[in-house]
Design an enzyme around this catalytic site. Structure first.
Site: not given
Ligand code: DGJ
Length: 730
Positions: A478, A548
């Site tokens: 991430d 997301d």
């Molecule tokens: C952003 C990601 O897109 C989410 O799926 C998740 O992993 C969060 N970060 C966790 O902080």
């Protein structure tokens, strides 16, 4: 797919069975662009260029005043010798001026394609797959050679381009601009298309007519970004999904980029893509070489659908790498939306137990397992297990999960550091910053300075330790903020504007090492969803967390837009809870499954709390997914109905041998007293006999494509259905 060189005419012809690309060296000096498009055979290329004296268009050739760089269609234009349009490059010499005079010097043609040093790029597995032309231009006064690299593939209708600058002179120069490609396309009555968005709403499609002057998209965020994808295409006015000319370009790079189209008064469209020149400078010392990222250039006469299928093929087969390239991906459960930071071992065991029962194959532990991270305010940088949550460590959890017969994966965000972390307290100068200035935070975090070798080495050691600490089969990588106060404590003043690109080179070095060292790990890249969904990342990590936003309706647009360039096998798609956490919408579980099944299926909700009815739906859909997932992952995509045009969305994937297809149909809001509706399919064999969902009824391929599949009358919102079409042997 040879590259022919007609020395007398000074013409290079790059071609395969479907496309041609023609360059002419004019006056033995200037590479002019002649043609890019459908394959041509017999031609008199010298007749393509026409010259006319134009007022206010200066000439570098006084004996031939009709000639001006201002009106010549060019391959890699400069500014300063008569061409007043946007240049492809700009170099500042030691005397402070930016006037250059690069002219054709020599060329080389060879089989295959070389890798790009330190950068991701399309590759070949065998030399016979492609042929490469390197056109060398030289500015003798500067002592710089500029190599224009072109590769044409035999089996993909793709040309790749990049540029390298070799300094064999004696004084430092600064590169201020260096696009990866530039091409002057004849005509200007095109539309252009690009993908825009923001967090939770990535890669929506925008199509607009071209205007005179410059139209541009870019990122100066230190990442390719949620806002714009490094891609643009020119399309003929009548181009649709199935027919019409399209020129699409995409950059194999994950940092700041710029893509622009300039329409000049003589109806030429200058299309270019490369590193964003804004806030960029690279100091080139004698003896050094600078390599630009690579651009993928796709021409299709079969509309946007044809362009997408070509991008899908090259990305899937010759940009993505590793053991997972040719494998369907495990169905996963990710605990993020189920627990956020609030989990303990018992809760994770419960999720794993439920996952096993449902037929899920991989368990992913998301954010919050390290340091003392109970929220997003701390611990990035302290990559040690948070014993309060996981008393038996990552290996204890992994053991439990593997004994259940599931694979185990974790989340990391290595590029970042929290001000509340031991790492930051020890190395406050390891983040990107400008000494004496404020350090702007985003999600309570700062970015580690990956332009520094010591920081990259530390991260490589850290990752090696973490990835070896348990049996890890999957990593979600991430990255949750963009760059501010861009500067590096390790670079001298005159190199500060190299920081953002050096960061990318550092990141690519880390990813290159990690993917080599841990080939069994399936890496999924993520940046707050799809903030870095680009071909550069796919070179290292063969799938990306698409967004997301997991709402089934929103995802239709996101996945449809993403599919313009990226194949389904590169998209992560999860079934999440309702009301949806991003938009509060309540959609049926079946539709959520059907949307996620159009890519790499996963789950991200409290599956241990599902009702028996819901469990049944999930199990049935997992079974259905197994029947079609090879077609979703490796089939040809045909987009049938666009979510940007109304309430109906449909797409289908057809197996390479055209014997099977997976058709997905979704209706968001119902219409009262609706008409009957037939969905016309694509890509099947006209004379083949097919059956749908294992039923008795037989359909000819041309019937399904020309008359269509009759859909049921739908009297409710959020309806969806998936059809498995199979050729039937009598
Ligand atoms: C952003 C990601 O897109 C989410 O799926 C998740 O992993 C969060 N970060 C966790 O902080």
């Amino acid at each position: 797919m040879p590259i022919d060189w007609d020395e007398k005419a000074g013409i290079f012809h790059l071609y395969n069975n479907k496309i041609s690309y023609l360059i002419q060296i004019v006056h033995d000096k200037y590479p002019a662009h002649l043609y890019w498009g459908k394959r041509v055979h017999a031609l008199q290329p010298s007749s393509i260029l026409a010259f006319k004296r134009r007022p206010f268009s200066p000439t570098t050739e006084p004996d031939f005043p009709q000639f001006s760089l201002d009106t010549l269609p060019q391959e890699y234009p400069a500014f300063g010798n008569g061409d007043f349009r946007s240049p492809a490059y700009q170099i500042r010499s030691a005397d402070g001026t930016t006037v250059t005079e690069f002219v054709y010097d020599s060329h080389e043609i060879f089989q295959g394609k070389h890798p790009l040093k330190g950068l991701p790029a399309a590759y070949v597995e065998d030399k016979s797959e492609a042929e490469t032309l390197v056109l060398t231009m030289v500015d003798a006064m500067l002592g710089i050679g500029m190599n224009l690299h072109y590769t044409i593939y035999r089996d993909f209708d793709v040309i790749t381009r990049s540029v390298s600058f070799e300094h064999f002179g004696s004084l430092d120069v600064e590169i201020h601009k260096c696009m990866s490609m530039s091409v002057d396309i004849h005509r200007s009555n095109w539309d252009w298309i690009h993908l825009y968005g923001t967090w939770g709403r990535e890669r929506h499609i925008e199509r607009r007519p071209l205007n005179h002057g410059i139209q541009m998209i870019s990122s100066a965020r230190g990442a390719s970004s949620h806002q714009h994808n490094p891609f643009v295409a020119l399309l003929a006015k009548d181009t649709n999904e199935e027919q019409g000319d399209v020129y699409g370009i995409s950059l194999v790079y994950s940092g700041n980029f710029q893509a622009s189209i300039e329409v000049d008064p003589f109806q030429t469209s200058r299309l270019s893509i490369g590193i964003n020149p804004f806030d960029f400078t690279w100091v080139l010392e004698p003896g050094e070489t600078f390599q630009t990222p690579e651009a993928l250039m796709v021409y299709s006469s079969e509309g946007l659908g044809g362009m997408s299928r070509t991008f899908h093929k090259i990305l899937r087969e010759r940009v993505c790498r590793g053991v997972y390239r040719d494998k369907t991906r495990p169905i996963l459960i990710n605990n993020w939306e189920a627990t956020y930071f609030n989990f303990n071992e018992k809760k994770l065991f419960d999720l794993a137990d439920a996952a096993k029962e449902l037929g899920i194959e991989l368990f992913v532990l998301d954010d919050g397992w390290f340091g003392h991270r109970d929220n997003d305010k701390s611990s990035l940088g302290d990559w040690y297990v948070f014993k309060k949550k996981l008393p038996n460590g990552l290996d204890g959890l992994a053991d439990y999960i593997q004994k259940k017969g599931l694979q185990f994966g974790i989340w990391v965000e290595l590029e970042m550091v929290s001000p509340d972390s031991d790492l930051y307290r020890k190395h406050p100068d390891w983040c990107i910053h400008v000494p004496g200035r404020n350090r702007t935070q985003s999600r309570n975090q700062l970015i580690l300075d990956l332009s520094r070798e010591d920081v990259c080495n530390f991260l490589i050691e850290t990752l090696t330790r973490v990835f070896s600490s348990a049996k890890i089969s999957y990593v979600k990588w991430d990255m949750n903020r963009n760059m501010t106060e861009v500067g590096s404590a390790a670079l001298p003043p005159h190199r500060q504007k190299e920081t953002a690109h050096r960061y990318m080179l550092g990141l690519y070095r880390i990813l290159g090492k990690m993917t080599k060292q841990f080939p069994q790990i399936l890496f999924e890249s993520c940046s707050g969803g799809g903030g870095r969904f680009d071909p550069g990342m796919l070179y290292y990590m063969p799938q990306t967390w698409t967004s997301d936003d997991t709402d089934a309706v929103e995802r239709l647009k996101i996945q449809y837009g993403t599919s313009l360039i990226y194949p389904a096998i590169t998209m992560g798609a999860h079934v999440s809870d309702v009301p949806n956490h991003q938009v509060g919408r309540i959609t049926p579980l079946l539709m959520r499954c059907h949307v996620a099944m159009a890519a790499n299926l996963g789950f991200e909700l409290n599956i241990d709390k599902l009702s028996n009815d819901d469990k049944k739906v999930v199990m049935e859909q997992i079974k259905r997914y197994h029947q079609i997932k090879d077609i979703v992952c490796f089939g040809d995509l045909y987009r049938l109905l666009s979510p940007f045009d109304g309430m109906d969305t449909a797409w289908m994937y057809v197996s390479p041998n055209q014997e099977r297809a997976g058709v997905f149909y979704y209706k968001t809001l119902a219409t009262p007293n609706p008409p009957f509706f037939r969905l016309k399919l694509r890509g099947l064999r006209p004379c083949e006999i097919y059956r749908v969902n294992g039923g008795e009824q037989e359909y000819a391929g041309d019937e399904l494509m020309n008359i269509g599949l009759t859909l049921p009358l739908i009297n409710r919102d959020f309806y969806s259905s998936v059809y498995h079409i199979e050729a039937f042997e009598k």
